[in-house]
Design a protein around this motif. Structure first.
Motif, PDB file in Angstrom:
ATOM      1  N   ASN A  73      -4.934   7.013  -0.314  1.00 28.44           N
ATOM      2  CA  ASN A  73      -4.590   6.632  -1.675  1.00 28.44           C
ATOM      3  C   ASN A  73      -5.534   7.304  -2.679  1.00 28.44           C
ATOM      4  OD1 ASN A  73      -2.772   4.951  -3.294  1.00 28.44           O
ATOM      5  ND2 ASN A  73      -4.642   3.883  -3.909  1.00 28.44           N
ATOM      6  N   SER A  77      -0.599   8.446  -0.279  1.00 28.33           N
ATOM      7  CA  SER A  77      -0.244   7.143   0.296  1.00 28.33           C
ATOM      8  C   SER A  77       1.194   6.759  -0.026  1.00 28.33           C
ATOM      9  CB  SER A  77      -1.181   6.063  -0.239  1.00 28.33           C
ATOM     10  OG  SER A  77      -1.003   5.932  -1.642  1.00 28.33           O
ATOM     11  N   PRO A  96      -4.873   0.438  -2.904  1.00 31.88           N
ATOM     12  CA  PRO A  96      -3.410   0.475  -3.011  1.00 31.88           C
ATOM     13  C   PRO A  96      -2.878  -0.874  -3.504  1.00 31.88           C
ATOM     14  CG  PRO A  96      -4.139   1.185  -0.824  1.00 31.88           C
ATOM     15  CD  PRO A  96      -5.330   0.631  -1.536  1.00 31.88           C
TER      16      PRO A  96
END
Length: 178
Positions: A110, A136, A176
């Motif tokens: 991410n 991601s 995330p």
């Protein structure tokens, strides 16, 4: 010409052969090619930075080294050791456990954006109201306050052009949404 070649039968295979094959399989990819003569890539840059030892340890624990060395171009948003220290107590230790390898890998990728995003390009993304796609699969916002650029809510405090793109040093870990 083929006198020296011998096929192994299943009886000739030992546990050492199996262990060597397992080790070789886990050390595949561009991240494991030793090359002293080329310009540093994103992973080499992190490895050589005393401010990114936690990031390097996490990348190695998650086995995502190849994500930082592919030809790119890519932009890596590299949290400093201090950024990892801001996580709630015990979070990093928990993420570094083998059973949490997938979760750690998701957090780390991410921080990688496929594409070439120097600061000037990130500023253009702000002007156009674009979000940044991360490896991601998530999108993060890019904002500007004065001359400072923020990605995913964290300030970029430095940028380094590397052989496969850019490394942007950031003050926080970009978690995330999921």
């Amino acid at each position: 010409l083929f006198v020296g070649c011998k096929e192994k039968s299943s009886e000739d295979v030992t546990s050492t052969d199996t262990e060597e094959a397992t080790d070789a399989a886990s050390n595949r990819g561009q991240a494991f090619i030793e090359d002293e003569g080329s310009e540093p890539n994103a992973l080499n840059t992190a490895i050589n930075s005393p401010d990114h030892t936690t990031l390097v340890a996490a990348v190695q624990a998650a086995e995502v080294e190849n994500a930082l060395v592919n030809v790119g171009p890519l932009s890596v948003f590299a949290p400093t050791n201090a950024a990892f220290d801001k996580l709630p107590e015990g979070t990093l230790d928990d993420l570094l456990k083998p059973e949490n390898k997938e979760k750690l890998a998701q957090i780390l990728i991410n921080h990688v954006a496929p594409g070439n995003y120097p600061i000037e390009t990130l500023k253009k993304n702000v002007e156009k109201g674009r979000t940044l796609y991360m490896a991601s699969g998530e999108y993060v916002t890019v904002t500007q306050e004065g001359e400072d650029i923020y990605v995913g809510g964290t300030k970029i405090v430095g940028s380094i052009n590397v052989s496969n793109g850019w490394v942007h040093i950031i003050e926080d870990v970009i978690l995330p949404k999921n």
